[in-house]
Design an enzyme around this catalytic site. Structure first.
Site, PDB file in Angstrom:
ATOM      1  N   HIS A 271      -7.497  20.028 -45.084  1.00  0.00           N
ATOM      2  CA  HIS A 271      -6.885  19.102 -43.943  1.00  0.00           C
ATOM      3  C   HIS A 271      -5.256  19.626 -44.158  1.00  0.00           C
ATOM      4  O   HIS A 271      -4.884  18.932 -42.880  1.00  0.00           O
ATOM      5  CB  HIS A 271      -6.854  17.498 -44.307  1.00  0.00           C
ATOM      6  CG  HIS A 271      -7.644  17.187 -44.674  1.00  0.00           C
ATOM      7  ND1 HIS A 271      -8.610  15.625 -45.112  1.00  0.00           N
ATOM      8  CD2 HIS A 271      -9.273  17.654 -43.950  1.00  0.00           C
ATOM      9  CE1 HIS A 271      -9.458  15.960 -45.295  1.00  0.00           C
ATOM     10  NE2 HIS A 271     -10.409  16.199 -44.824  1.00  0.00           N
TER      11      HIS A 271
ATOM     12  N   ARG B  44       6.651  10.536 -43.519  1.00  0.00           N
ATOM     13  CA  ARG B  44       5.848  10.851 -45.215  1.00  0.00           C
ATOM     14  C   ARG B  44       5.978  12.338 -45.462  1.00  0.00           C
ATOM     15  O   ARG B  44       6.154  12.121 -46.742  1.00  0.00           O
ATOM     16  CB  ARG B  44       4.211  11.287 -44.153  1.00  0.00           C
ATOM     17  CG  ARG B  44       4.256   9.807 -43.174  1.00  0.00           C
ATOM     18  CD  ARG B  44       2.529  10.047 -42.948  1.00  0.00           C
ATOM     19  NE  ARG B  44       1.256  10.476 -43.848  1.00  0.00           N
ATOM     20  CZ  ARG B  44       0.377  10.902 -43.731  1.00  0.00           C
ATOM     21  NH1 ARG B  44      -0.549  10.908 -42.245  1.00  0.00           N
ATOM     22  NH2 ARG B  44      -0.381  11.198 -44.773  1.00  0.00           N
TER      23      ARG B  44
ATOM     24  N   ASN C 226      -6.248  16.383 -49.739  1.00  0.00           N
ATOM     25  CA  ASN C 226      -5.006  15.665 -49.817  1.00  0.00           C
ATOM     26  C   ASN C 226      -3.444  17.079 -48.656  1.00  0.00           C
ATOM     27  O   ASN C 226      -3.925  17.836 -49.278  1.00  0.00           O
ATOM     28  CB  ASN C 226      -3.842  15.528 -51.027  1.00  0.00           C
ATOM     29  CG  ASN C 226      -4.779  14.713 -51.208  1.00  0.00           C
ATOM     30  OD1 ASN C 226      -5.838  13.328 -50.415  1.00  0.00           O
ATOM     31  ND2 ASN C 226      -4.874  14.313 -52.878  1.00  0.00           N
ATOM     32  N   ILE C 227      -2.683  16.538 -48.032  1.00  0.00           N
ATOM     33  CA  ILE C 227      -1.607  17.448 -47.372  1.00  0.00           C
ATOM     34  C   ILE C 227      -0.325  16.938 -48.266  1.00  0.00           C
ATOM     35  O   ILE C 227       0.638  17.516 -47.101  1.00  0.00           O
ATOM     36  CB  ILE C 227      -2.091  17.043 -45.895  1.00  0.00           C
ATOM     37  CG1 ILE C 227      -1.666  15.170 -45.778  1.00  0.00           C
ATOM     38  CG2 ILE C 227      -3.366  16.605 -45.731  1.00  0.00           C
ATOM     39  CD1 ILE C 227      -1.573  14.878 -44.159  1.00  0.00           C
ATOM     40  N   ASP C 228      -0.273  16.491 -49.442  1.00  0.00           N
ATOM     41  CA  ASP C 228       1.030  15.761 -49.980  1.00  0.00           C
ATOM     42  C   ASP C 228       1.731  17.330 -51.215  1.00  0.00           C
ATOM     43  O   ASP C 228       2.480  17.185 -51.177  1.00  0.00           O
ATOM     44  CB  ASP C 228       0.922  15.005 -50.562  1.00  0.00           C
ATOM     45  CG  ASP C 228      -0.144  14.905 -51.615  1.00  0.00           C
ATOM     46  OD1 ASP C 228      -0.364  15.863 -52.051  1.00  0.00           O
ATOM     47  OD2 ASP C 228      -0.703  13.219 -51.737  1.00  0.00           O
TER      48      ASP C 228
ATOM     49  N   CYS D  18       2.556  25.848 -33.843  1.00  0.00           N
ATOM     50  CA  CYS D  18       3.021  25.938 -32.580  1.00  0.00           C
ATOM     51  C   CYS D  18       2.256  25.527 -31.838  1.00  0.00           C
ATOM     52  O   CYS D  18       0.768  26.232 -31.818  1.00  0.00           O
ATOM     53  CB  CYS D  18       4.416  27.222 -32.100  1.00  0.00           C
ATOM     54  SG  CYS D  18       4.637  27.499 -31.023  1.00  0.00           S
TER      55      CYS D  18
ATOM     56  N   GLY E  97     -10.912  11.300 -57.480  1.00  0.00           N
ATOM     57  CA  GLY E  97      -9.905  10.497 -55.931  1.00  0.00           C
ATOM     58  C   GLY E  97     -10.465  10.184 -54.714  1.00  0.00           C
ATOM     59  O   GLY E  97      -9.552  10.372 -54.362  1.00  0.00           O
TER      60      GLY E  97
ATOM     61  N   MET F  95     -11.905   5.399 -58.776  1.00  0.00           N
ATOM     62  CA  MET F  95     -11.710   4.121 -59.436  1.00  0.00           C
ATOM     63  C   MET F  95     -12.733   3.430 -59.778  1.00  0.00           C
ATOM     64  O   MET F  95     -12.833   2.024 -60.454  1.00  0.00           O
ATOM     65  CB  MET F  95     -10.201   3.176 -58.920  1.00  0.00           C
ATOM     66  CG  MET F  95      -9.423   3.448 -59.014  1.00  0.00           C
ATOM     67  SD  MET F  95      -8.243   2.991 -60.873  1.00  0.00           S
ATOM     68  CE  MET F  95      -8.325   0.905 -60.774  1.00  0.00           C
TER      69      MET F  95
ATOM     70  N   TYR G  33       5.036  10.855 -39.445  1.00  0.00           N
ATOM     71  CA  TYR G  33       4.718  12.435 -39.983  1.00  0.00           C
ATOM     72  C   TYR G  33       6.964  13.129 -41.019  1.00  0.00           C
ATOM     73  O   TYR G  33       6.566  13.369 -42.246  1.00  0.00           O
ATOM     74  CB  TYR G  33       4.672  13.624 -38.981  1.00  0.00           C
ATOM     75  CG  TYR G  33       3.244  13.309 -39.053  1.00  0.00           C
ATOM     76  CD1 TYR G  33       2.423  14.120 -40.218  1.00  0.00           C
ATOM     77  CD2 TYR G  33       2.212  12.996 -38.340  1.00  0.00           C
ATOM     78  CE1 TYR G  33       1.309  13.962 -40.666  1.00  0.00           C
ATOM     79  CE2 TYR G  33       0.755  12.906 -37.814  1.00  0.00           C
ATOM     80  CZ  TYR G  33      -0.030  13.734 -39.445  1.00  0.00           C
ATOM     81  OH  TYR G  33      -1.151  13.115 -39.333  1.00  0.00           O
TER      82      TYR G  33
END
Length: 310
Positions: free
Chosen positions: A158, A105, A141-143, A166, A249, A276, A102
């Protein structure tokens, strides 16, 4: 409780995050529609009349920003796939390895930027809010690229790479430190030959709440975990009131998100898919626009000639 809420909660109680849709006939949605339209002018007329737009996004949006998906062939970090690292069991066995994954990432994301699809969504939200209309983004997405683009009404089902939780006191906090702790500096290289850093637990990210010092974990939903029920409730409310839904997407094969748009379509609301390629849900939607989201989405969400700009 609405039919949507009942079905969603029943399926979420049966399916863990990350499980793919079953091929069982009993799991299939009942609604089948004619081949979807790719007529942009027709979509634009529907868009112009929509008051509350829900946009569901997946990994395909982030991939166009160069974000690794860790899916399919070549989707490895060192010699592991995400499914082998993004689990509570993997973290319990080897928190150092999971934190290296992580950390890598997080560091990658610090160099990535929103692409035209992210920007088009954020601009659309800003513009329509001035007209008394609303846009909500429901992302898998987690970005945080939607947040970076300026999206305000955002539901991250997510979680986020840039939040921690914690394992002792449960406190959730935003964390944008780079590195997240000194011991991870320079660690996390994805090459298969790289050896684990084997960082002691006491040197991994620690809770900063007074008197806690518990081990932190990424605040993301791992394989085998269920979604946050509070976020799921918000998603249900938004999908119940939307009068246009976009699916952008996403492969439409991972529960529970895979059932969101088909159930919206089942109550007669127009759904447009931007992807796509076709997905298992494509024929349940009114519209399908193939191609890169960064190319197809901006003209779809651009100002309509009927809009009044104040």
């Amino acid at each position: 409780m609405s039919l949507f809420q009942f079905t969603t909660r029943r399926l979420v109680s049966q399916a863990f995050c990350g499980l793919k849709a079953s091929s069982s006939k009993n799991q299939k949605f009942s609604l089948e529609m004619a081949r979807p339209s790719s007529n942009m002018a027709e979509f634009r007329e529907v868009f112009a009349k929509a008051k509350h737009i829900a946009i569901i996004t997946g990994a395909g949006v982030s991939a166009e920003s160069g974000v690794p998906t860790f899916r399919g062939a070549g989707g490895f970090w060192r010699k592991w796939q995400a499914q082998e690292l993004a689990t509570p069991e993997a973290f319990a066995r080897n928190p150092s390895r999971v934190w290296e994954f992580y950390h890598y990432r997080r560091e990658v994301m610090l160099s990535k930027h929103p692409n035209p699809a992210h920007m088009a969504i954020a601009e659309c939200e800003r513009r329509l809010s001035k007209q008394g209309r609303s846009v909500v983004v429901i992302t898998q997405n987690i970005d945080e690229l939607h947040r970076k683009a300026g999206t305000k009404h955002l539901l991250e089902i997510h979680g986020s790479l840039f939040k921690t939780r914690c394992t002792s006191c449960g406190n959730v906090a935003a964390n944008y430190k780079s590195p997240i702790c000194p011991a991870l500096a320079g660690k996390g290289a994805p090459d298969p030959e790289t050896e684990d850093a084997t960082i002691p637990v006491e040197d991994l990210p620690q809770c900063e709440e007074d008197g806690c010092n518990g081990l932190l974990r990424p605040h993301v939903v791992w394989f085998g975990e269920t979604l946050d029920p509070n976020i799921l409730t918000e998603v249900e409310k938004e999908l119940e009131i939307c009068d246009l839904c976009l699916v952008v997407g996403t492969s439409s094969v991972v529960y529970p998100a895979a059932m969101f748009a088909p159930q919206v379509s089942a109550r007669g609301v127009p759904v447009a898919e931007f992807n796509m390629e076709a997905t298992p849900a494509t024929n349940r939607f009114r519209f399908h626009f193939p191609g890169p989201c960064g190319t197809t989405l901006p003209p779809a969400l651009a100002r309509h000639q009927s809009e009044i700009i104040s």
